[in-house]
Design a protein around this motif. Structure first.
Motif, mmCIF file in Angstrom:
data_model
loop_
_atom_site.group_PDB
_atom_site.id
_atom_site.type_symbol
_atom_site.label_atom_id
_atom_site.label_comp_id
_atom_site.label_asym_id
_atom_site.label_seq_id
_atom_site.Cartn_x
_atom_site.Cartn_y
_atom_site.Cartn_z
ATOM 1 N N ALA A 108 0.919 -1.355 0.159
ATOM 2 C CA ALA A 108 0.023 0.113 -0.042
ATOM 3 C C ALA A 108 0.924 1.212 0.081
ATOM 4 C CB ALA A 108 -0.986 0.029 1.095
ATOM 5 N N LEU A 109 1.911 1.251 0.758
ATOM 6 C CA LEU A 109 2.690 2.510 0.867
ATOM 7 C C LEU A 109 3.445 2.720 -0.810
ATOM 8 C CD1 LEU A 109 4.500 2.009 4.326
ATOM 9 C CD2 LEU A 109 2.741 3.780 3.653
ATOM 10 N N GLY A 110 3.775 1.281 -1.145
ATOM 11 C CA GLY A 110 4.384 1.530 -2.679
ATOM 12 C C GLY A 110 3.326 2.194 -3.444
ATOM 13 N N GLY A 111 2.025 1.886 -3.422
ATOM 14 C CA GLY A 111 0.915 2.148 -4.238
ATOM 15 C C GLY A 111 0.948 3.619 -4.001
ATOM 16 N N LEU A 112 0.887 4.298 -2.681
ATOM 17 C CA LEU A 112 0.837 5.500 -2.412
ATOM 18 C C LEU A 112 1.920 6.381 -3.095
ATOM 19 C CD1 LEU A 112 -0.644 5.405 1.156
ATOM 20 C CD2 LEU A 112 -2.007 6.203 -1.080
ATOM 21 N N ALA A 113 2.927 5.850 -3.086
ATOM 22 C CA ALA A 113 4.224 6.675 -3.408
ATOM 23 C C ALA A 113 4.162 6.661 -5.075
ATOM 24 C CB ALA A 113 5.504 5.799 -2.982
ATOM 25 N N LEU A 114 3.725 5.786 -5.497
ATOM 26 C CA LEU A 114 3.299 5.711 -7.137
ATOM 27 C C LEU A 114 2.349 6.906 -7.513
ATOM 28 C CD1 LEU A 114 4.008 4.805 -9.817
ATOM 29 C CD2 LEU A 114 2.233 3.034 -9.508
ATOM 30 N N ALA A 115 1.371 6.891 -6.600
ATOM 31 C CA ALA A 115 0.129 7.762 -6.844
ATOM 32 C C ALA A 115 0.778 9.293 -6.835
ATOM 33 C CB ALA A 115 -0.856 7.607 -5.988
ATOM 34 N N TRP A 116 1.572 9.576 -5.787
ATOM 35 C CA TRP A 116 2.041 10.756 -5.383
ATOM 36 C C TRP A 116 3.003 11.127 -6.587
ATOM 37 C CZ3 TRP A 116 1.266 14.627 -2.102
ATOM 38 C CH2 TRP A 116 2.439 15.816 -2.121
ATOM 39 N N PHE A 117 3.842 10.386 -7.148
ATOM 40 C CA PHE A 117 4.714 10.377 -8.041
ATOM 41 C C PHE A 117 3.771 10.933 -9.513
ATOM 42 C CE2 PHE A 117 6.938 8.794 -11.983
ATOM 43 C CZ PHE A 117 8.240 9.643 -11.760
ATOM 44 N N ILE A 118 2.920 10.445 -9.903
ATOM 45 C CA ILE A 118 2.246 10.491 -11.058
ATOM 46 C C ILE A 118 1.619 11.659 -10.606
ATOM 47 C CG2 ILE A 118 0.041 9.574 -12.232
ATOM 48 C CD1 ILE A 118 1.013 7.016 -11.694
ATOM 49 N N ILE A 119 0.952 12.041 -9.683
ATOM 50 C CA ILE A 119 0.290 13.474 -9.427
ATOM 51 C C ILE A 119 1.309 14.678 -9.689
ATOM 52 C CG2 ILE A 119 -0.799 14.883 -7.775
ATOM 53 C CD1 ILE A 119 -2.103 12.466 -6.520
ATOM 54 N N GLY A 120 2.527 14.307 -9.164
ATOM 55 C CA GLY A 120 3.565 15.242 -9.526
ATOM 56 C C GLY A 120 3.856 15.468 -10.938
ATOM 57 N N LEU A 121 3.852 14.335 -11.701
ATOM 58 C CA LEU A 121 4.255 14.463 -13.001
ATOM 59 C C LEU A 121 3.164 15.204 -13.653
ATOM 60 C CD1 LEU A 121 5.619 11.093 -14.077
ATOM 61 C CD2 LEU A 121 6.963 13.107 -13.897
ATOM 62 N N LYS A 122 1.887 14.969 -13.314
ATOM 63 C CA LYS A 122 0.700 15.740 -14.031
ATOM 64 C C LYS A 122 0.594 17.122 -13.773
ATOM 65 C CE LYS A 122 -1.260 12.151 -16.168
ATOM 66 N NZ LYS A 122 -1.255 12.099 -17.764
ATOM 67 N N THR A 123 0.867 17.491 -12.423
ATOM 68 C CA THR A 123 0.835 18.786 -12.119
ATOM 69 C C THR A 123 2.328 19.622 -12.447
ATOM 70 O OG1 THR A 123 1.543 18.353 -9.871
ATOM 71 C CG2 THR A 123 -0.775 18.439 -10.521
ATOM 72 N N GLY A 124 3.373 18.975 -12.711
ATOM 73 C CA GLY A 124 4.433 19.649 -13.079
ATOM 74 C C GLY A 124 5.226 20.093 -11.526
ATOM 75 N N TRP A 125 5.035 19.558 -10.400
ATOM 76 C CA TRP A 125 5.429 19.893 -9.189
ATOM 77 C C TRP A 125 6.783 19.132 -9.549
ATOM 78 C CZ3 TRP A 125 6.688 16.324 -5.410
ATOM 79 C CH2 TRP A 125 7.203 16.961 -4.192
#
Length: 76
Positions: free
Chosen positions: A51-68
């Motif tokens: 689950a922690l790996g899934g959350l880290a992946l989601a955080w990374f994808i959100i960062g890619l999509k928002t340009g953060w």
């Protein structure tokens, strides 16, 4: 998850199936034994890591999509 829960329970079910039959290995009597319950609860360790790996992946994808990024500079 595999080493702490699924493999040991699977091996115990295989042995019980060979010795007593598949009906016993899949029964509530077998699955409610103390050692099986312990292995089921040990699965929480692997599930939490997954689950922690899934959350880290989601955080990374959100960062890619928002340009953060960590430099706080927005890349166009």
């Amino acid at each position: 998850m595999v080493l702490l829960s699924l493999l040991p329970i699977g091996l115990m079910q295989t042995w019980a199936s060979v010795k007593h039959g598949m009906w016993y290995a899949r029964s509530a009597t077998f699955m409610s034994r103390d050692i099986v319950s312990t292995f089921v609860w040990m699965r929480i360790i692997g599930d939490t890591i997954f689950a922690l790996g899934g959350l880290a992946l989601a955080w990374f994808i959100i960062g890619l999509k928002t340009g953060w990024s960590l430099t706080k500079e927005r890349v166009e």
